[in-house]
Design a protein around this motif. Structure first.
Motif, mmCIF file in Angstrom:
data_model
loop_
_atom_site.group_PDB
_atom_site.id
_atom_site.type_symbol
_atom_site.label_atom_id
_atom_site.label_comp_id
_atom_site.label_asym_id
_atom_site.label_seq_id
_atom_site.Cartn_x
_atom_site.Cartn_y
_atom_site.Cartn_z
ATOM 1 N N PHE A 44 26.228 37.608 51.452
ATOM 2 C CA PHE A 44 27.471 39.096 50.065
ATOM 3 C C PHE A 44 27.766 38.044 48.638
ATOM 4 N N PHE A 45 27.215 36.638 48.714
ATOM 5 C CA PHE A 45 27.058 36.067 48.027
ATOM 6 C C PHE A 45 26.018 36.442 46.608
ATOM 7 N N GLN A 46 25.309 37.360 46.351
ATOM 8 C CA GLN A 46 24.712 37.691 45.618
ATOM 9 C C GLN A 46 24.980 38.236 44.216
ATOM 10 N N LEU A 49 26.044 41.788 44.774
ATOM 11 C CA LEU A 49 27.118 42.258 44.636
ATOM 12 C C LEU A 49 28.474 42.159 43.942
ATOM 13 N N LEU A 50 27.959 40.450 43.144
ATOM 14 C CA LEU A 50 29.511 40.184 42.704
ATOM 15 C C LEU A 50 29.927 40.899 42.472
ATOM 16 N N GLY A 51 29.293 41.721 41.186
ATOM 17 C CA GLY A 51 29.037 42.362 40.495
ATOM 18 C C GLY A 51 29.558 43.889 40.751
ATOM 19 N N GLY A 100 33.163 41.656 30.736
ATOM 20 C CA GLY A 100 32.875 40.900 30.144
ATOM 21 C C GLY A 100 32.133 39.587 31.785
ATOM 22 N N LEU A 101 33.977 39.519 32.255
ATOM 23 C CA LEU A 101 33.042 38.532 33.710
ATOM 24 C C LEU A 101 32.411 40.086 34.685
ATOM 25 N N ILE A 102 32.554 40.771 34.404
ATOM 26 C CA ILE A 102 32.298 42.050 35.475
ATOM 27 C C ILE A 102 30.041 41.595 34.785
ATOM 28 N N SER A 121 35.201 34.914 29.729
ATOM 29 C CA SER A 121 35.738 36.448 29.914
ATOM 30 C C SER A 121 36.446 36.249 31.917
ATOM 31 N N ALA A 122 36.375 35.362 32.564
ATOM 32 C CA ALA A 122 37.173 34.954 33.808
ATOM 33 C C ALA A 122 38.243 34.707 32.579
ATOM 34 N N THR A 123 38.404 33.919 31.984
ATOM 35 C CA THR A 123 39.651 33.063 31.590
ATOM 36 C C THR A 123 40.308 34.731 30.903
ATOM 37 N N ALA A 125 40.466 37.678 31.916
ATOM 38 C CA ALA A 125 40.998 38.701 32.482
ATOM 39 C C ALA A 125 41.948 37.842 33.172
ATOM 40 N N ALA A 126 41.953 36.059 33.593
ATOM 41 C CA ALA A 126 43.025 35.815 34.063
ATOM 42 C C ALA A 126 44.232 35.796 33.510
ATOM 43 N N LEU A 127 44.367 35.747 32.396
ATOM 44 C CA LEU A 127 45.375 35.549 31.836
ATOM 45 C C LEU A 127 46.030 36.752 30.747
ATOM 46 N N ALA A 128 45.150 37.444 31.049
ATOM 47 C CA ALA A 128 45.167 39.320 31.076
ATOM 48 C C ALA A 128 46.569 39.088 32.317
ATOM 49 N N LEU A 129 45.955 38.738 33.079
ATOM 50 C CA LEU A 129 46.422 38.999 34.909
ATOM 51 C C LEU A 129 47.671 38.667 34.593
ATOM 52 N N PHE A 130 47.691 37.562 34.946
ATOM 53 C CA PHE A 130 48.717 36.609 34.595
ATOM 54 C C PHE A 130 50.416 36.820 33.489
ATOM 55 N N ALA A 163 45.591 34.313 43.777
ATOM 56 C CA ALA A 163 44.067 34.692 43.829
ATOM 57 C C ALA A 163 43.334 34.867 42.385
ATOM 58 N N VAL A 164 44.088 35.137 41.086
ATOM 59 C CA VAL A 164 43.727 35.477 40.025
ATOM 60 C C VAL A 164 42.774 33.830 39.929
ATOM 61 N N ALA A 165 43.873 32.251 39.754
ATOM 62 C CA ALA A 165 43.865 30.831 39.308
ATOM 63 C C ALA A 165 42.791 31.051 40.529
ATOM 64 N N PHE A 182 33.269 23.720 49.639
ATOM 65 C CA PHE A 182 32.314 24.813 49.473
ATOM 66 C C PHE A 182 32.575 26.094 48.755
ATOM 67 N N HIS A 183 32.890 25.950 47.682
ATOM 68 C CA HIS A 183 32.715 27.286 47.055
ATOM 69 C C HIS A 183 32.821 28.848 47.695
ATOM 70 N N VAL A 184 31.716 29.135 49.052
ATOM 71 C CA VAL A 184 32.110 30.457 49.718
ATOM 72 C C VAL A 184 33.609 30.121 50.014
ATOM 73 N N VAL A 186 36.354 28.810 49.952
ATOM 74 C CA VAL A 186 37.277 28.837 47.946
ATOM 75 C C VAL A 186 37.145 30.878 48.246
ATOM 76 N N LEU A 187 36.376 31.469 47.608
ATOM 77 C CA LEU A 187 36.092 32.564 47.695
ATOM 78 C C LEU A 187 36.581 33.372 48.515
ATOM 79 N N ARG A 188 36.036 32.979 49.863
ATOM 80 C CA ARG A 188 37.480 33.694 51.099
ATOM 81 C C ARG A 188 38.791 33.480 51.039
ATOM 82 N N ALA A 194 43.660 38.016 47.008
ATOM 83 C CA ALA A 194 43.656 39.465 46.252
ATOM 84 C C ALA A 194 43.819 40.536 46.967
ATOM 85 N N ALA A 195 43.229 41.262 47.915
ATOM 86 C CA ALA A 195 42.484 42.434 48.429
ATOM 87 C C ALA A 195 43.679 42.918 49.780
ATOM 88 N N LEU A 196 44.669 41.521 50.524
ATOM 89 C CA LEU A 196 45.438 41.749 50.876
ATOM 90 C C LEU A 196 46.743 41.289 50.812
HETATM 91 C C1 HEM Z 1 40.738 37.628 36.504
HETATM 92 C C2 HEM Z 1 40.790 37.691 38.403
HETATM 93 C C3 HEM Z 1 39.402 37.325 39.216
HETATM 94 C C4 HEM Z 1 38.220 36.511 38.792
HETATM 95 C C5 HEM Z 1 38.452 35.576 37.547
HETATM 96 C C6 HEM Z 1 37.501 36.613 39.698
HETATM 97 C C7 HEM Z 1 36.503 35.195 40.288
HETATM 98 C C8 HEM Z 1 35.718 35.374 40.923
HETATM 99 C C9 HEM Z 1 35.125 34.640 41.430
HETATM 100 C C10 HEM Z 1 34.544 33.164 40.107
HETATM 101 C C11 HEM Z 1 34.222 35.258 42.654
HETATM 102 C C12 HEM Z 1 32.582 33.686 42.919
HETATM 103 C C13 HEM Z 1 33.358 32.848 43.185
HETATM 104 C C14 HEM Z 1 32.523 31.988 44.651
HETATM 105 O O1 HEM Z 1 31.987 31.602 44.735
HETATM 106 O O2 HEM Z 1 31.978 31.099 43.935
HETATM 107 C C15 HEM Z 1 34.639 35.371 42.768
HETATM 108 C C16 HEM Z 1 34.608 36.423 44.235
HETATM 109 C C17 HEM Z 1 35.434 37.626 45.299
HETATM 110 N N1 HEM Z 1 35.985 37.846 44.453
HETATM 111 FE FE1 HEM Z 1 36.892 37.850 42.568
HETATM 112 N N2 HEM Z 1 37.644 37.444 40.587
HETATM 113 C C18 HEM Z 1 38.767 38.184 40.492
HETATM 114 C C19 HEM Z 1 39.362 39.271 41.515
HETATM 115 C C20 HEM Z 1 39.528 39.580 42.176
HETATM 116 C C21 HEM Z 1 40.408 40.653 42.913
HETATM 117 C C22 HEM Z 1 41.421 41.565 42.128
HETATM 118 C C23 HEM Z 1 39.717 40.865 44.042
HETATM 119 C C24 HEM Z 1 40.029 41.620 44.689
HETATM 120 C C25 HEM Z 1 39.435 42.194 46.340
HETATM 121 C C26 HEM Z 1 38.483 39.880 44.432
HETATM 122 C C27 HEM Z 1 37.861 40.453 44.985
HETATM 123 C C28 HEM Z 1 36.222 39.189 45.302
HETATM 124 C C29 HEM Z 1 35.401 38.829 46.529
HETATM 125 C C30 HEM Z 1 36.092 40.365 47.513
HETATM 126 C C31 HEM Z 1 34.401 38.310 45.795
HETATM 127 C C32 HEM Z 1 33.476 37.559 46.966
HETATM 128 C C33 HEM Z 1 32.385 38.729 46.656
HETATM 129 C C34 HEM Z 1 30.575 38.513 47.141
HETATM 130 O O3 HEM Z 1 30.502 36.911 47.124
HETATM 131 O O4 HEM Z 1 30.421 39.757 46.626
HETATM 132 N N3 HEM Z 1 38.415 39.419 42.887
HETATM 133 N N4 HEM Z 1 35.849 36.102 42.473
#
Ligand code: HEM
Length: 425
Positions: A44-46, A49-51, A100-102, A121-123, A125-130, A163-165, A182-184, A186-188, A194-196
């Motif tokens: 899933f980390f690719q 999929l992230l996009g 930009g983030l996408i 862009s992440a900063t 978008a995060a600021l906006a959501l804050f 989640a946003v932080a 390990f970042h994965v 933290v990703l989980r 965010a989702a639940l």
């Molecule tokens: C400003 C808001 C957000 C930022 C800056 C952000 C940032 C990130 C980053 C950097 C990762 C990759 C982490 C890594 O392994 O290093 C990630 C993964 C992920 N984020 Fe976000 N995220 C945001 C909002 C959300 C929201 C609202 C959701 C809702 C469900 C979400 C769901 C996910 C998921 C499911 C992944 C894993 C995707 C994958 O590995 O294919 N994120 N996010």
């Protein structure tokens, strides 16, 4: 339905801007999904999929959730939004930061200077959501009303902040690693908060209120709702702790809490549904009921991943199916269903209500016939079924057919909302 109108509601333009951005995000997401469907496989980390994930959540679902919150919170809590100007500032930051983030995720170029796109862009978008979250929390805290929906919205906004932080930290970490874990992992935690935590609790709390309004249901007991509230909060806490290394006992307890939360949500919806005075159900209700089926399937997929000895290739396939069922499946379906109610009502309120008694005006539900909504419903869910099945059996043809059908349903949805929005008295 009058319950969605109040003198405290913010300007209609604010809600239109958010819903418009969200519908544009849905069109972009569904088109990108159709293009990527043949290669939708693997870990899933690719980049793709992230996009796709963030195009779905930040492009489509988030603007609609934020727009709906700005309409609903002042109405339910009888207080005006703390600062509408702050909401517009957040919108402007978001409209720059999220795309930009996408884009940064799709390219995932962390070298200098291209990596700046992702972090900046992440900063933003995060600021906006804050800003959105803090503004809405300040609005809620100014109200004396303490309700089941209010508790869900407050907790959801707190999970959004967490989640946003974590998301912003991970974006910086991708460019120059500094996190001690390990970042994965933290990703989980980020994804589940965010989702639940955010979307799940928000949907539960808002659904109770909207279903009461739409189905004209009064006086349902709230015990199941409160149990669900506690269980889902515990689930996010326990799952987050387990991902960050607290161990298997936390993981099992988290899954059990998520299952209890889902069951309690279904019971609470049933309690509201069984007291309804409006007997006729429509497409909107069918979307809501279908979204609960996605939630149950997502829970089953998540539990299988966590508890069974799943090996490759099923490990990757089940992860993708889990994400599809939970995000566009559960969250997306409920968003589509509720927009079919909220948008006609707001158009009716702002354009038609002043002519009541002066000339013949259609009701909100008459602004669009049921048939195109039904076609959209079937296309959306057949498409999702094709996509999930195509991921599970690894069939590019099935995935593409499902994604194309889903994209067709997205365009039909945008067209349906466009027809409603264009109606004039
Ligand atoms: C400003 C808001 C957000 C930022 C800056 C952000 C940032 C990130 C980053 C950097 C990762 C990759 C982490 C890594 O392994 O290093 C990630 C993964 C992920 N984020 Fe976000 N995220 C945001 C909002 C959300 C929201 C609202 C959701 C809702 C469900 C979400 C769901 C996910 C998921 C499911 C992944 C894993 C995707 C994958 O590995 O294919 N994120 N996010």
């Amino acid at each position: 339905m009058q319950g969605l109108a109040t003198r405290h509601a913010p300007s209609w333009r604010l809600i239109q801007a958010h819903f418009g951005l969200g519908v544009a995000g849905l069109l972009a997401f569904s088109a990108a999904l159709a293009v990527c469907a043949p290669s939708l496989q693997g870990f899933f980390f690719q980049p793709a999929l992230l996009g796709l994930v963030h195009l779905c959540v930040l492009g489509w679902l988030m603007p609609i959730a934020i727009g709906a919150l700005h309409q609903l919170v002042p109405v339910v809590f009888e207080v005006p939004v703390r600062s509408e100007r702050l909401a517009w500032i957040a919108f402007a930051l978001y409209a720059v930061g999220a795309p930009g983030l996408i884009t940064g995720f799709f390219t995932l170029d962390t070298s200098e200077p291209a990596g700046l796109l992702l972090t900046t862009s992440a900063t933003l978008a995060a600021l906006a959501l804050f800003l959105y979250a803090v503004n809405l929390l300040a609005t809620l805290l100014a109200s004396a009303r303490r309700t089941l929906t209010g508790a869900h919205v407050v907790a959801a906004l707190c999970w959004l902040l967490i989640a946003v932080a974590l998301g912003a930290l991970m974006a910086w970490n991708l460019r120059a690693p500094f996190l001690p874990v390990f970042h994965v992992l933290v990703l989980r935690t980020h994804a589940h908060a965010a989702a639940l935590g955010f979307f799940g609790l928000l949907i539960m709390g808002v659904a109770y209120r909207l279903l009461e309004m739409f189905l004209l249901s009064y006086g349902a007991p709230e015990r199941a709702g409160w149990i669900g509230f506690a269980a889902v909060n515990f689930a996010v806490l326990l799952l987050g702790a387990s991902f960050l290394g607290a161990g298997d006992a936390f993981l099992r307890a988290g899954i059990a809490a998520a299952a209890i939360g889902t069951g309690a949500f279904v019971l609470q919806v049933h309690a509201i549904f069984s007291r309804r005075m409006r007997r006729r159900t429509d497409v909107s209700w069918h979307h809501t009921a279908t979204s609960i089926a996605y939630l149950a399937l997502a829970l089953a997929a998540g539990a299988a991943l966590a508890l069974l000895p799943v090996g490759e290739p099923w490990w990757d396939r089940l992860h993708l199916a889990y994400g599809l069922l939970a995000i566009p499946g559960f969250i997306g379906t409920i968003v589509v269903g509720q927009l079919y109610k909220i948008v006609p009502f707001l158009v009716w309120l702002h354009r038609f209500s002043r002519f009541v008694g002066l000339k013949k005006v259609p009701s909100a539900s008459e602004l669009l016939p049921e048939a195109p909504k039904r076609v959209q419903y079937f296309a959306m869910h057949l498409g999702m079924a094709g996509l999930v099945a195509g991921v599970l059996v690894d069939s590019p043809a099935l995935r593409t057919a499902g994604a194309v059908l889903f994209a067709g349903s997205a365009f039909l949805f945008a067209r349906n909302l466009g027809v409603i929005h264009a109606r004039q008295p």
